[in-house]
Design a protein around this motif. Structure first.
Motif, PDB file in Angstrom:
ATOM      1  N   GLY A  20       1.155  -1.068   0.215  1.00 12.75           N
ATOM      2  CA  GLY A  20       0.332  -0.031  -0.016  1.00 12.75           C
ATOM      3  C   GLY A  20       0.723   1.457  -0.006  1.00 12.75           C
ATOM      4  O   GLY A  20       2.434   1.134  -0.204  1.00 12.75           O
ATOM      5  N   GLY A  21       0.489   2.517  -0.074  1.00  8.34           N
ATOM      6  CA  GLY A  21       0.774   3.351   0.208  1.00  8.34           C
ATOM      7  C   GLY A  21       1.539   4.085  -1.645  1.00  8.34           C
ATOM      8  O   GLY A  21       1.262   3.299  -1.843  1.00  8.34           O
ATOM      9  N   ASP A  22       1.944   5.382  -0.876  1.00 12.95           N
ATOM     10  CA  ASP A  22       2.890   6.238  -2.808  1.00 12.95           C
ATOM     11  C   ASP A  22       4.449   5.140  -2.022  1.00 12.95           C
ATOM     12  O   ASP A  22       5.216   4.340  -1.323  1.00 12.95           O
ATOM     13  N   VAL A  23       4.670   4.959  -3.927  1.00 10.83           N
ATOM     14  CA  VAL A  23       5.502   4.645  -4.084  1.00 10.83           C
ATOM     15  C   VAL A  23       7.048   5.559  -4.913  1.00 10.83           C
ATOM     16  O   VAL A  23       6.667   6.127  -5.415  1.00 10.83           O
ATOM     17  N   TRP A  82       8.942  -0.977 -16.327  1.00 10.32           N
ATOM     18  CA  TRP A  82       8.065  -1.806 -15.664  1.00 10.32           C
ATOM     19  C   TRP A  82       7.670  -1.478 -14.150  1.00 10.32           C
ATOM     20  O   TRP A  82       6.443  -2.178 -13.542  1.00 10.32           O
ATOM     21  N   TRP A  83       8.422  -0.227 -14.114  1.00 12.92           N
ATOM     22  CA  TRP A  83       8.056  -0.214 -13.009  1.00 12.92           C
ATOM     23  C   TRP A  83       6.647   0.636 -12.296  1.00 12.92           C
ATOM     24  O   TRP A  83       6.325  -0.434 -11.218  1.00 12.92           O
ATOM     25  N   ALA A  84       7.116   1.567 -13.455  1.00  8.74           N
ATOM     26  CA  ALA A  84       5.529   2.765 -12.742  1.00  8.74           C
ATOM     27  C   ALA A  84       4.450   2.215 -13.216  1.00  8.74           C
ATOM     28  O   ALA A  84       3.174   2.380 -12.003  1.00  8.74           O
ATOM     29  N   PRO A  85       4.264   1.475 -14.379  1.00 12.35           N
ATOM     30  CA  PRO A  85       2.887   0.941 -14.833  1.00 12.35           C
ATOM     31  C   PRO A  85       2.096  -0.125 -13.626  1.00 12.35           C
ATOM     32  O   PRO A  85       1.189   0.465 -13.494  1.00 12.35           O
ATOM     33  N   THR A  86       2.590  -0.972 -12.949  1.00 17.67           N
ATOM     34  CA  THR A  86       2.434  -1.732 -11.838  1.00 17.67           C
ATOM     35  C   THR A  86       1.410  -0.767 -10.838  1.00 17.67           C
ATOM     36  O   THR A  86       0.464  -1.045 -10.345  1.00 17.67           O
ATOM     37  N   ALA A  87       1.619   0.667 -10.040  1.00 19.90           N
ATOM     38  CA  ALA A  87       1.761   1.311  -9.235  1.00 19.90           C
ATOM     39  C   ALA A  87       0.762   1.977 -10.090  1.00 19.90           C
ATOM     40  O   ALA A  87      -0.755   2.159  -9.629  1.00 19.90           O
ATOM     41  N   VAL A 147       2.540   7.710  -7.939  1.00 16.24           N
ATOM     42  CA  VAL A 147       4.099   7.606  -8.185  1.00 16.24           C
ATOM     43  C   VAL A 147       5.077   8.972  -8.093  1.00 16.24           C
ATOM     44  O   VAL A 147       4.481   9.525  -8.848  1.00 16.24           O
ATOM     45  N   PHE A 148       6.155   9.027  -7.430  1.00 12.72           N
ATOM     46  CA  PHE A 148       7.142   9.962  -7.342  1.00 12.72           C
ATOM     47  C   PHE A 148       8.727   9.958  -7.807  1.00 12.72           C
ATOM     48  O   PHE A 148       9.214   8.797  -7.371  1.00 12.72           O
ATOM     49  N   ASP A 207       1.018   9.713   1.184  1.00 12.25           N
ATOM     50  CA  ASP A 207       1.690   8.360   1.962  1.00 12.25           C
ATOM     51  C   ASP A 207       3.535   7.473   1.366  1.00 12.25           C
ATOM     52  O   ASP A 207       2.327   6.264   1.369  1.00 12.25           O
ATOM     53  N   PRO A 208       4.480   7.702   1.434  1.00 11.95           N
ATOM     54  CA  PRO A 208       5.613   7.267   0.911  1.00 11.95           C
ATOM     55  C   PRO A 208       5.491   6.082   2.165  1.00 11.95           C
ATOM     56  O   PRO A 208       6.205   5.793   2.602  1.00 11.95           O
ATOM     57  N   ARG A 209       5.732   5.024   0.914  1.00  9.24           N
ATOM     58  CA  ARG A 209       5.919   3.284   2.001  1.00  9.24           C
ATOM     59  C   ARG A 209       6.573   2.889   1.095  1.00  9.24           C
ATOM     60  O   ARG A 209       7.214   2.018   2.150  1.00  9.24           O
ATOM     61  N   LEU A 210       7.250   2.828  -0.210  1.00 13.30           N
ATOM     62  CA  LEU A 210       7.730   1.911  -1.174  1.00 13.30           C
ATOM     63  C   LEU A 210       8.624   2.280  -1.276  1.00 13.30           C
ATOM     64  O   LEU A 210       8.693   3.231  -2.585  1.00 13.30           O
ATOM     65  N   LEU A 211      10.403   1.719  -1.834  1.00 13.86           N
ATOM     66  CA  LEU A 211      10.961   2.596  -2.853  1.00 13.86           C
ATOM     67  C   LEU A 211      11.745   1.320  -3.102  1.00 13.86           C
ATOM     68  O   LEU A 211      12.061   0.608  -2.799  1.00 13.86           O
ATOM     69  N   VAL A 212      11.292   1.421  -5.053  1.00 13.23           N
ATOM     70  CA  VAL A 212      11.989   0.801  -5.837  1.00 13.23           C
ATOM     71  C   VAL A 212      13.446   0.521  -6.118  1.00 13.23           C
ATOM     72  O   VAL A 212      13.621   2.152  -6.589  1.00 13.23           O
ATOM     73  N   LEU A 213      14.454   0.224  -5.934  1.00 13.78           N
ATOM     74  CA  LEU A 213      15.371   0.549  -6.360  1.00 13.78           C
ATOM     75  C   LEU A 213      16.416   0.125  -7.486  1.00 13.78           C
ATOM     76  O   LEU A 213      15.843  -1.804  -6.955  1.00 13.78           O
ATOM     77  N   SER A 214      17.040  -0.461  -8.344  1.00 10.01           N
ATOM     78  CA  SER A 214      18.584  -1.333  -8.355  1.00 10.01           C
ATOM     79  C   SER A 214      19.507  -1.445  -8.806  1.00 10.01           C
ATOM     80  O   SER A 214      20.362   0.131  -9.314  1.00 10.01           O
ATOM     81  N   VAL A 215      20.438  -1.338  -8.026  1.00  7.19           N
ATOM     82  CA  VAL A 215      21.867  -1.766  -7.791  1.00  7.19           C
ATOM     83  C   VAL A 215      22.658  -1.407  -8.923  1.00  7.19           C
ATOM     84  O   VAL A 215      23.287  -0.966  -9.502  1.00  7.19           O
TER      85      VAL A 215
END
Length: 411
Positions: free
Chosen positions: A85-88, A97-102, A109-110, A140-148
């Motif tokens: 839940g919450g903002d991404v 493909w990360w943003a369309p799922t949210a 999405v920010f 309500d930011p809850r999730l950070l997606v990243l890629s090393v």
């Protein structure tokens, strides 16, 4: 804080699988893909055990009850986003493909800027400022997606950058999803250090890996997830399985068997992957040289199969051709190069920024025979079809550089 708008400039996924990513399937992998049933939701025992062993060999111990599988990484990310839940929060640029799922879930999405040295991981100070501003506006930011090991920039974030960003995320109570799809494609593994966020913050990091690309052909969708060893991780996995069940997101048995075979890393798979990484690294280095010599900017590629180029310095020439944004640049370069050149707006970058992602796979040949020759040749850059592709790439950028100089000169 301005929420990101949908791209609105063509499909999010840019066209069909790129040439060069569809090398002939190794015999053992093809033999493993038998049967026509579907696995249980979240993956069968064979696949989950193979995933656990795969991660254990990389210093990320896991057990079957902290692992799940799905028919593709987008399905996993969708389930994770719905469960948390919450903002991404996403780095800019980021995988397509990360943003369309949210957005499919109606989630805000920010995007957060990255540092000058790498993509894939937000700058820690920019991350903190973004979280503050989102919350100040009622978000309500809850999730950070990243890629090393990042797509699209092909960079590998230094451990100190990863550490600072993950610490900042933890301090703000964010859950981190680490997309480690390309972790096994380091161009120079002896001189490049890849640190998984899960090694630093095991209680708040979920790792996902899309196997279609590095290990499986693009048309064989399979992805795996490793959840934290905590009560939160247990609850999150249970909720993700609920979402996958509701979606009917099960992996076909042939694909699951092939994925398990690949994750076991027999010699056939490791030798093919090593040869593929070596090939893409050499072609990426040559493409980077052509692009930079032609006056564009690009970070040296360190992983994966792409190159992210900024043609901002060539704007005077591009303006003369009627090109003022990334969509127009995409159209122009796709026509000139005869290969897909998706604009940076597809990866979350500003439409007005003149950036594109170039795929090394498109430079390896137009047929299975040419691509296999590229893979097996000790000197792939000397093959006629590879040399022609790189020469064309260099000439297009050289012409733009010369035009930019001419139109910048006093008339």
């Amino acid at each position: 804080m301005r929420r990101t708008d949908p791209e609105g400039h063509g499909p999010v996924r840019y066209g069909p699988p790129l040439p060069g990513q569809g090398l002939p399937v190794p015999p053992g992998l093809a033999a493993a893909a038998v049967g026509a049933h579907t696995e249980p939701t979240g993956g069968g025992t064979r696949l989950l055990d193979a995933a656990c062993a795969y991660w254990a060999r990389r210093g990320l111990p896991a057990d079957r009850h902290r692992t799940a599988a799905a028919p593709g990484a987008p399905a996993l990310l969708l389930a994770l986003t719905a469960a948390l839940g919450g903002d991404v929060l996403l780095p800019r640029p980021r995988a397509t493909w990360w943003a369309p799922t949210a957005r499919l879930l109606g989630t805000s999405v920010f995007h957060v800027g990255t540092s000058a040295e790498c993509g894939g991981v937000p700058d820690p100070y920019a991350l903190l400022e973004t979280v503050r501003r989102v919350r100040a506006e009622g978000g309500d930011p809850r999730l950070l997606v990243l890629s090393v090991a990042d797509d699209p920039t092909a960079t590998v974030a230094p451990p100190e950058v990863v550490h600072e960003t993950v610490e900042a995320a933890a301090g703000e109570g964010l859950h981190v999803i680490s997309d480690e799809t390309w972790r096994d494609t380091l161009h120079d593994p002896h001189d490049t250090v890849l640190l998984s966020p899960a090694e630093m913050l095991p209680d708040r990091v979920t790792v996902i890996s899309d196997l279609a690309g590095p290990f499986l052909p693009p048309g064989w969708p399979a992805a795996i997830a490793r959840f934290p060893d905590s009560d939160l991780g247990t609850r999150l996995r249970d909720r993700v399985l609920d979402v996958l069940t509701a979606l009917g997101a099960r992996i076909a048995t042939p694909v699951a068997e092939a994925a398990a075979y690949a994750l076991d890393e027999p010699d056939e798979i490791t030798l093919r992957l090593t040869a593929s990484v070596r090939l893409h690294a050499r072609v990426a280095a040559a493409a980077h040289h052509a692009v930079v010599t032609g006056g564009a900017l690009a970070r040296p590629p360190q992983a994966g199969r792409h190159l992210y180029a900024d043609l901002g310095p060539l704007r005077p020439a591009l303006t003369e051709y009627g090109i003022g944004d990334a969509q127009e640049l995409e159209d122009f370069l796709t026509a000139r190069l005869g290969m897909p050149a998706p604009g940076g707006h597809r990866f979350g970058d500003d439409l007005g920024a003149l950036r594109v992602r170039l795929a090394t796979g498109s430079l390896l040949g137009a047929t299975d025979q040419e691509r296999m020759a590229s893979l097996t040749s000790p000197e792939p850059l000397e093959l006629p079809h590879v040399e022609r592709a790189l020469t064309l790439l260099g000439s297009v950028f050289d012409d733009l550089r010369d035009d930019a100089r001419r139109w910048e000169s006093p008339r």
